[in-house]
Write a protein that holds these residues in place. Sequence first.
Motif, mmCIF file in Angstrom:
data_model
loop_
_atom_site.group_PDB
_atom_site.id
_atom_site.type_symbol
_atom_site.label_atom_id
_atom_site.label_comp_id
_atom_site.label_asym_id
_atom_site.label_seq_id
_atom_site.Cartn_x
_atom_site.Cartn_y
_atom_site.Cartn_z
ATOM 1 N N GLY A 147 -2.452 -9.294 -3.594
ATOM 2 C CA GLY A 147 -3.545 -8.599 -3.279
ATOM 3 C C GLY A 147 -4.967 -9.339 -3.460
ATOM 4 N N THR A 148 -5.879 -8.671 -2.891
ATOM 5 C CA THR A 148 -6.873 -9.518 -3.068
ATOM 6 C C THR A 148 -8.261 -8.610 -2.397
ATOM 7 O OG1 THR A 148 -7.369 -10.465 -1.063
ATOM 8 C CG2 THR A 148 -5.825 -11.833 -2.102
ATOM 9 N N ILE A 149 -9.449 -9.535 -3.143
ATOM 10 C CA ILE A 149 -10.278 -8.549 -2.616
ATOM 11 C C ILE A 149 -11.210 -10.140 -2.268
ATOM 12 C CG2 ILE A 149 -13.351 -8.059 -3.546
ATOM 13 C CD1 ILE A 149 -11.489 -6.470 -5.247
ATOM 14 N N ALA A 150 -12.406 -10.076 -0.813
ATOM 15 C CA ALA A 150 -13.490 -11.085 -0.305
ATOM 16 C C ALA A 150 -14.430 -11.554 -0.857
ATOM 17 C CB ALA A 150 -13.202 -10.826 0.483
ATOM 18 N N ASP A 212 -1.787 0.392 -0.981
ATOM 19 C CA ASP A 212 -2.083 0.987 -1.659
ATOM 20 C C ASP A 212 -2.951 1.160 -2.678
ATOM 21 O OD1 ASP A 212 0.303 2.368 -1.024
ATOM 22 O OD2 ASP A 212 1.404 2.241 -2.707
ATOM 23 N N ALA A 213 -3.348 0.471 -3.115
ATOM 24 C CA ALA A 213 -5.011 -0.233 -3.573
ATOM 25 C C ALA A 213 -5.786 -0.124 -3.280
ATOM 26 C CB ALA A 213 -4.606 -1.070 -4.995
ATOM 27 N N GLY A 214 -5.810 -0.171 -1.610
ATOM 28 C CA GLY A 214 -6.947 -0.657 -0.787
ATOM 29 C C GLY A 214 -7.571 -2.138 -0.919
ATOM 30 N N LEU A 215 -6.240 -2.860 -1.468
ATOM 31 C CA LEU A 215 -6.235 -4.464 -1.636
ATOM 32 C C LEU A 215 -6.066 -5.233 -0.372
ATOM 33 C CD1 LEU A 215 -5.517 -5.472 -4.979
ATOM 34 C CD2 LEU A 215 -8.107 -5.100 -4.101
ATOM 35 N N THR A 216 -6.992 -6.194 0.218
ATOM 36 C CA THR A 216 -5.784 -6.744 1.303
ATOM 37 C C THR A 216 -4.846 -8.110 0.854
ATOM 38 O OG1 THR A 216 -8.469 -7.269 2.067
ATOM 39 C CG2 THR A 216 -6.754 -9.386 3.016
ATOM 40 N N VAL A 217 -3.993 -7.932 1.249
ATOM 41 C CA VAL A 217 -2.560 -8.456 1.803
ATOM 42 C C VAL A 217 -2.661 -9.940 2.192
ATOM 43 C CG1 VAL A 217 -0.458 -8.286 1.877
ATOM 44 C CG2 VAL A 217 -1.747 -6.629 1.495
ATOM 45 N N ARG A 218 -2.461 -10.625 0.976
ATOM 46 C CA ARG A 218 -2.586 -11.973 1.470
ATOM 47 C C ARG A 218 -1.330 -12.965 1.227
ATOM 48 N NH1 ARG A 218 -6.055 -13.077 5.022
ATOM 49 N NH2 ARG A 218 -7.797 -12.774 3.600
#
Length: 287
Positions: A147-150, A212-218
């Motif tokens: 789960g990522t944030i840019a 669910d956490a609003g993170l980008t799936v990578r």
Amino acid sequence: MNRRTTLNSYRERIQRVVDYLWENPERECTAMELADIAHFSHWHFHRIYHELAGETVYQTVRRVRLHRAATRLLRTDDSMEQIAASAHYGSVEAFTRAFGVAYGVTPARFRAERRRASRPNQPLPQKKEYPMDYKVEVIDLPRLTLGTIAHQGDYNGIGQVFDKLFVVAQTHQLITPDTRAFGIFYDDPYTVEESNLRSEAGITVTEAQARDAGLTVREIGGGPHAVLTHVGSYAELDKPYQWLYGEWLPTSGHEAADSAPFEEYPNDPRETPASELITRVYLPLQG
């Protein structure tokens, strides 16, 4: 394939790009096109080029265009406006500044003195010597879901994004003893403007947890990877990258895969002295 043969192959492929740039100075080539000429993944081409050519692609292109401009100054009566435009400068003033840095005189004075525009050395420099040395392990890394944030901008600013990521993770109870933290780095900092550098801060989660956490799936991993372990400040990570792309990869017998390099951070920078921080640099390899 032995180390010398592999290194020669890498150098020959980079030389193809250098020759192409000399033969096509007017073209605006994309990184993808140049990577294809050298048969390298576009994710890694710029780093390999910088280490083996001793300069960035942009610097080579600028040097070639200024050389062509110097030749036109001596061999034609074209106006400064025409020559500046052919060298891809938006104004005579910008061209004059760049020419002065490269040749030590203004274009007008260069033309007046009829200096000889000798072609700068085209062959690649001798093999670069690196004062540092690292151990590299080639492993088969299982595929991991993050789960990522840019983040966009200076790579050293990704720490702030990790802080934000861990607040989100704690809020959604995603942190466990098995959680792993990774940073994915898409651009070569020697080639791309600092403000345009793209990266992502991530932690291992399931796809459902990330959404669910609003993170980008990578997804990362899945196949062979070279792993270099660096101990020390994050600010010094340019050194292992230079060595990995300039020394290890060209002599390893391996080819980089078509995906971006990434890093893993086993210890917590909030609790660990900078000199003891561990960073694992992962370079995806072709299977």
